[in-house]
Scaffold this motif. Structure first.
Motif, mmCIF file in Angstrom:
data_model
loop_
_atom_site.group_PDB
_atom_site.id
_atom_site.type_symbol
_atom_site.label_atom_id
_atom_site.label_comp_id
_atom_site.label_asym_id
_atom_site.label_seq_id
_atom_site.Cartn_x
_atom_site.Cartn_y
_atom_site.Cartn_z
ATOM 1 N N ARG A 233 0.804 -1.232 0.000
ATOM 2 C CA ARG A 233 0.000 0.000 0.000
ATOM 3 C C ARG A 233 0.830 1.272 0.000
ATOM 4 O O ARG A 233 0.336 2.319 -0.400
ATOM 5 C CB ARG A 233 -0.899 -0.005 1.243
ATOM 6 C CG ARG A 233 -1.955 -1.062 1.160
ATOM 7 C CD ARG A 233 -2.689 -1.250 2.464
ATOM 8 N NE ARG A 233 -3.731 -2.262 2.288
ATOM 9 C CZ ARG A 233 -4.345 -2.897 3.275
ATOM 10 N NH1 ARG A 233 -4.038 -2.611 4.525
ATOM 11 N NH2 ARG A 233 -5.276 -3.794 3.019
ATOM 12 N N GLY A 234 2.068 1.169 0.464
ATOM 13 C CA GLY A 234 2.815 2.402 0.731
ATOM 14 C C GLY A 234 3.718 2.862 -0.393
ATOM 15 O O GLY A 234 4.580 3.714 -0.169
ATOM 16 N N GLY A 235 3.554 2.320 -1.601
ATOM 17 C CA GLY A 235 4.457 2.699 -2.691
ATOM 18 C C GLY A 235 3.976 3.899 -3.485
ATOM 19 O O GLY A 235 2.831 4.353 -3.342
ATOM 20 N N LEU A 295 1.076 4.574 8.186
ATOM 21 C CA LEU A 295 1.513 5.567 7.209
ATOM 22 C C LEU A 295 1.214 5.065 5.790
ATOM 23 O O LEU A 295 0.803 5.832 4.910
ATOM 24 C CB LEU A 295 3.013 5.839 7.390
ATOM 25 C CG LEU A 295 3.613 6.977 6.577
ATOM 26 C CD1 LEU A 295 2.851 8.275 6.785
ATOM 27 C CD2 LEU A 295 5.089 7.175 6.937
ATOM 28 N N ALA A 296 1.381 3.753 5.585
ATOM 29 C CA ALA A 296 1.081 3.176 4.263
ATOM 30 C C ALA A 296 -0.413 3.324 3.948
ATOM 31 O O ALA A 296 -0.798 3.651 2.827
ATOM 32 C CB ALA A 296 1.501 1.701 4.230
ATOM 33 N N ALA A 297 -1.258 3.096 4.958
ATOM 34 C CA ALA A 297 -2.713 3.242 4.756
ATOM 35 C C ALA A 297 -3.060 4.699 4.454
ATOM 36 O O ALA A 297 -3.902 4.999 3.589
ATOM 37 C CB ALA A 297 -3.461 2.743 5.986
ATOM 38 N N GLU A 298 -2.407 5.628 5.164
ATOM 39 C CA GLU A 298 -2.666 7.062 4.925
ATOM 40 C C GLU A 298 -2.249 7.446 3.501
ATOM 41 O O GLU A 298 -2.979 8.141 2.787
ATOM 42 C CB GLU A 298 -1.879 7.915 5.931
ATOM 43 C CG GLU A 298 -2.456 7.857 7.334
ATOM 44 C CD GLU A 298 -1.537 8.480 8.392
ATOM 45 O OE1 GLU A 298 -2.002 8.625 9.533
ATOM 46 O OE2 GLU A 298 -0.376 8.811 8.090
ATOM 47 N N LEU A 301 -4.738 5.958 0.959
ATOM 48 C CA LEU A 301 -6.019 6.671 0.968
ATOM 49 C C LEU A 301 -5.899 8.026 0.259
ATOM 50 O O LEU A 301 -6.665 8.345 -0.654
ATOM 51 C CB LEU A 301 -6.479 6.870 2.423
ATOM 52 C CG LEU A 301 -7.769 7.641 2.619
ATOM 53 C CD1 LEU A 301 -8.940 6.876 2.035
ATOM 54 C CD2 LEU A 301 -8.024 7.906 4.101
ATOM 55 N N LEU A 302 -4.898 8.811 0.657
ATOM 56 C CA LEU A 302 -4.738 10.150 0.075
ATOM 57 C C LEU A 302 -4.279 10.061 -1.379
ATOM 58 O O LEU A 302 -4.692 10.866 -2.222
ATOM 59 C CB LEU A 302 -3.734 10.966 0.902
ATOM 60 C CG LEU A 302 -4.178 11.251 2.337
ATOM 61 C CD1 LEU A 302 -3.074 11.971 3.102
ATOM 62 C CD2 LEU A 302 -5.453 12.095 2.356
ATOM 63 N N GLY A 303 -3.433 9.060 -1.676
ATOM 64 C CA GLY A 303 -2.929 8.901 -3.037
ATOM 65 C C GLY A 303 -4.038 8.566 -4.023
ATOM 66 O O GLY A 303 -4.096 9.119 -5.120
ATOM 67 N N ARG A 352 -9.327 3.696 6.125
ATOM 68 C CA ARG A 352 -9.777 4.591 7.220
ATOM 69 C C ARG A 352 -9.842 3.824 8.534
ATOM 70 O O ARG A 352 -9.496 4.344 9.600
ATOM 71 C CB ARG A 352 -11.143 5.191 6.874
ATOM 72 C CG ARG A 352 -11.066 6.187 5.730
ATOM 73 C CD ARG A 352 -12.397 6.934 5.539
ATOM 74 N NE ARG A 352 -12.236 7.984 4.560
ATOM 75 C CZ ARG A 352 -12.565 7.890 3.280
ATOM 76 N NH1 ARG A 352 -13.113 6.781 2.810
ATOM 77 N NH2 ARG A 352 -12.365 8.896 2.451
ATOM 78 N N THR A 353 -10.284 2.567 8.443
ATOM 79 C CA THR A 353 -10.373 1.753 9.665
ATOM 80 C C THR A 353 -8.978 1.501 10.238
ATOM 81 O O THR A 353 -8.769 1.617 11.452
ATOM 82 C CB THR A 353 -11.069 0.404 9.358
ATOM 83 O OG1 THR A 353 -12.331 0.694 8.763
ATOM 84 C CG2 THR A 353 -11.275 -0.421 10.605
ATOM 85 N N VAL A 354 -8.029 1.161 9.355
ATOM 86 C CA VAL A 354 -6.653 0.899 9.816
ATOM 87 C C VAL A 354 -6.114 2.143 10.517
ATOM 88 O O VAL A 354 -5.556 2.070 11.623
ATOM 89 C CB VAL A 354 -5.732 0.512 8.619
ATOM 90 C CG1 VAL A 354 -4.262 0.471 9.033
ATOM 91 C CG2 VAL A 354 -6.145 -0.831 8.015
ATOM 92 N N ILE A 355 -6.314 3.293 9.893
ATOM 93 C CA ILE A 355 -5.788 4.551 10.461
ATOM 94 C C ILE A 355 -6.436 4.826 11.823
ATOM 95 O O ILE A 355 -5.753 5.113 12.809
ATOM 96 C CB ILE A 355 -6.037 5.734 9.486
ATOM 97 C CG1 ILE A 355 -5.275 5.505 8.177
ATOM 98 C CG2 ILE A 355 -5.628 7.055 10.137
ATOM 99 C CD1 ILE A 355 -5.754 6.339 7.007
ATOM 100 N N ALA A 356 -7.765 4.668 11.873
ATOM 101 C CA ALA A 356 -8.485 4.970 13.124
ATOM 102 C C ALA A 356 -8.067 4.022 14.245
ATOM 103 O O ALA A 356 -7.819 4.451 15.380
ATOM 104 C CB ALA A 356 -9.990 4.868 12.883
#
Ligand SMILES: Cc1cc2nc3c(=O)[nH]c(=O)nc-3n(C[C@H](O)[C@H](O)[C@H](O)COP(=O)(O)OP(=O)(O)OC[C@H]3O[C@@H](n4cnc5c(N)ncnc54)[C@H](O)[C@@H]3O)c2cc1C
Length: 362
Positions: A233-235, A295-298, A301-303, A352-356
Motif C-alpha cells: 500500500r505504501g508505494g 503511514l502506508a494506509a494514509e 487513501l490520500l494517493g 480509514r479503519t486501519v488509520i483509526a
C-alpha cells in the motif's frame, strides 16, 4: 534528492522504447524492459548484500520507482515480486527459500501474482476459505482465488490459505509460494469493462506444494500478510500511476493558458509535494526496519483520492485548453483504470479503519 541516481535511471528510461501509460505498474507488462532494469541492479536493490541484494536504501529505491512511474514505464513484470514478495521472503523465508527466490527475482525471472482475495474474502481476509491440508512432504491446497492480477503471465503464485480449523479466522492462515504450473492449479481469465485481460480466477484443486514453499511459520499468515500489505500500500504507485496524464494536462494549460486550469493544476502539484514527503518518511521508516502500516494506509487513501482528481482535472484541462495527439489515450487509460484505485490493495473504507484503529491504540 539522489540526483546522480535519478539522472542514471532517467537516461535508461529515455533510451527505452515504450509508450507511456497510466497504471503502467499493473498494465505495462514487458519482461524485456524488466530485465533491463534488473541489469542495472534496480530490482532487489535494498536487500542485504549477503543475500545477493544491492544493499542500498529505501530512499534510493524510492527514486527508482518514482522515475519509472513518472515515465509510465512498463514495470508490471517485476513490480509485485520486487515490492512485496522479495521483502517477505527476506523477512520470513528459510535460507533455502531465499536462495531459490531472491536472485531469480533480482534477474527479473520471477513474475508473482497475489492469491489473496476470494469471492467471500476481500476486505476481510480472515474469512479466507482456501484450505491447505498437510500431506507427506508438503501440503495440498484446494480453493478459488479471484481478481488475481497477472496470474496468466506469472511464474509463481503467492497463496494465502487456511491451515487451521475453519473457525480459526486470523489464527489459522499460512502463506505459500506455488509454481504456476503445479498440477491442480488452473487460471481462468476475467475480462474488465473494456475487454482487457489482467484479472483472473485462480483455482486450486488438491495442488501439491512442498514444505519448503511455506513462507514463514505455519499459522502466522495473518501477521505476515498484514506486514506485506504495508509494502503493497505504501508505494509511489498509489499516486504516480497517473503522472503522465498530469504532465499532459499541465502542458495543455501551458499551451493555452486558462486561470481555472492553472489553479487546479497548482492545487494538484501542492498535494503531490505532500504525498512525496509522506513517501520519503515511509521509505526512511522501512530503512529503520519498521513496517509502517498506518503511514502506508494514509498514503494509499490520500494517493487514490489524488489520482481521481488528476483524471478529473485532466478532462477539464483538455476540454478547455485542447488536447494533443496521445493526450486522449492517456485520459482514456486514466478514466478506465483509476476508479479501481480505491478498491485494489484494500478499499478506502478499510484504510480509514486501519488509520483509526492505529490512532486509537497509539
Ligand atoms: C484493479 C484490481 C486489482 C486487484 N488485484 C488483486 C490481486 O492481484 N490479488 C488479489 O488477491 N486481489 C486483487 N484485487 C482484489 C481487491 O484486493 C479486493 O477487491 C478488495 O480487497 C476489496 O474486496 P472485495 O472486492 O471482496 O469487496 P468487499 O470486501 O466485499 O467490500 C465491498 C465494499 O464494502 C466495503 N467494506 C467491506 N468491509 C468493510 C468494513 N469492515 N468497514 C467498512 N466498509 C467495508 C468496502 O470498502 C467496499 O466498498 C484487485 C482488485 C482490483 C480492483
Amino acid at each position: 534528492m539522489q540526483q546522480g541516481l535519478r539522472a542514471e535511471i532517467r537516461a535508461v528510461v529515455a533510451a527505452a522504447d515504450f509508450e507511456a501509460r497510466c497504471d503502467s505498474w499493473m498494465r505495462g507488462f514487458d519482461p524485456a524492459f524488466s530485465r533491463k532494469i534488473a541489469e542495472h541492479g534496480w530490482i532487489g536493490m535494498t536487500w542485504p548484500v549477503r543475500n545477493g541484494g544491492g544493499g542500498r536504501s529505501n530512499e534510493e529505491r524510492l527514486v527508482v520507482t518514482e522515475e519509472l512511474l513518472r515515465a509510465g514505464a512498463p514495470v508490471a513484470a517485476h513490480w509485485t515480486a520486487d515490492r512485496q514478495i522479495g521483502p517477505s521472503v527476506l523477512r520470513h523465508g528459510t535460507d533455502d527459500l531465499r536462495e531459490e527466490f531472491l536472485p531469480a527475482i533480482m534477474r527479473a525471472e520471477v513474475v508473482v501474482c497475489l492469491g489473496l482475495s476470494e469471492t467471500e474474502a476481500g476486505s476481510d481476509l480472515a474469512a479466507v476459505r482456501t484450505r491447505a491440508v498437510q500431506v507427506e512432504g508438503g501440503w495440498e491446497i484446494t480453493g478459488a482465488k479471484i481478481w488475481t492480477t497477472a496470474a496468466h503471465v506469472a511464474t509463481h503464485a503467492y497463496v494465502l490459505a487456511r491451515t487451521g480449523p475453519p473457525e480459526s479466522r486470523h489464527d489459522g492462515l499460512t502463506e505459500f509460494l506455488v509454481d504456476i504450473g503445479t498440477p491442480g492449479l488452473s487460471v481462468r481469465p476475467i475480462r474488465d469493462l473494456v475487454g482487457d485481460h489482467h484479472f483472473n480466477e485462480m483455482i486450486l484443486e488438491s495442488a501439491f506444494v512442498p514444505d519448503r514453499r511455506v513462507l514463514g511459520a505455519v499459522g502466522n499468515g495473518w501477521t505476515q500478510v498484514t506486514e506485506q500489505l504495508a509494502f503493497e500500500r505504501g508505494g509511489v504507485e498509489r499516486y504516480l500511476s497517473t503522472y503522465p496524464l498530469l504532465v499532459a494536462a499541465a502542458e495543455a494549460g501551458r499551451r493555452s493558458p486558462d486561470r481555472a486550469v492553472t489553479e487546479r493544476i497548482g492545487a494538484l502539484a501542492a498535494r503531490l509535494v505532500s504525498l512525496r514527503r509522506m513517501s520519503l518518511e515511509l521509505a526512511r521508516a522501512i530503512d529503520r526496519g519498521e513496517a509502517p502500516t498506518r503511514l502506508a494506509a494514509e498514503l494509499k487513501l490520500l494517493g487514490t483520492l489524488f489520482e481521481k482528481d488528476v483524471v478529473e482535472v485532466a478532462r477539464y484541462a483538455f476540454d478547455v485548453c485542447g488536447a494533443e495527439p496521445g493526450d486522449l489515450a492517456l485520459l482514456d487509460d486514466g478514466l478506465i483504470t483509476i476508479p479501481s484505485g480505491s478498491i485494489r490493495g484494500g478499499a478506502s473504507e478499510i484504510m480509514r479503519t486501519v488509520i483509526a484503529r492505529q490512532e486509537a491504540s497509539a
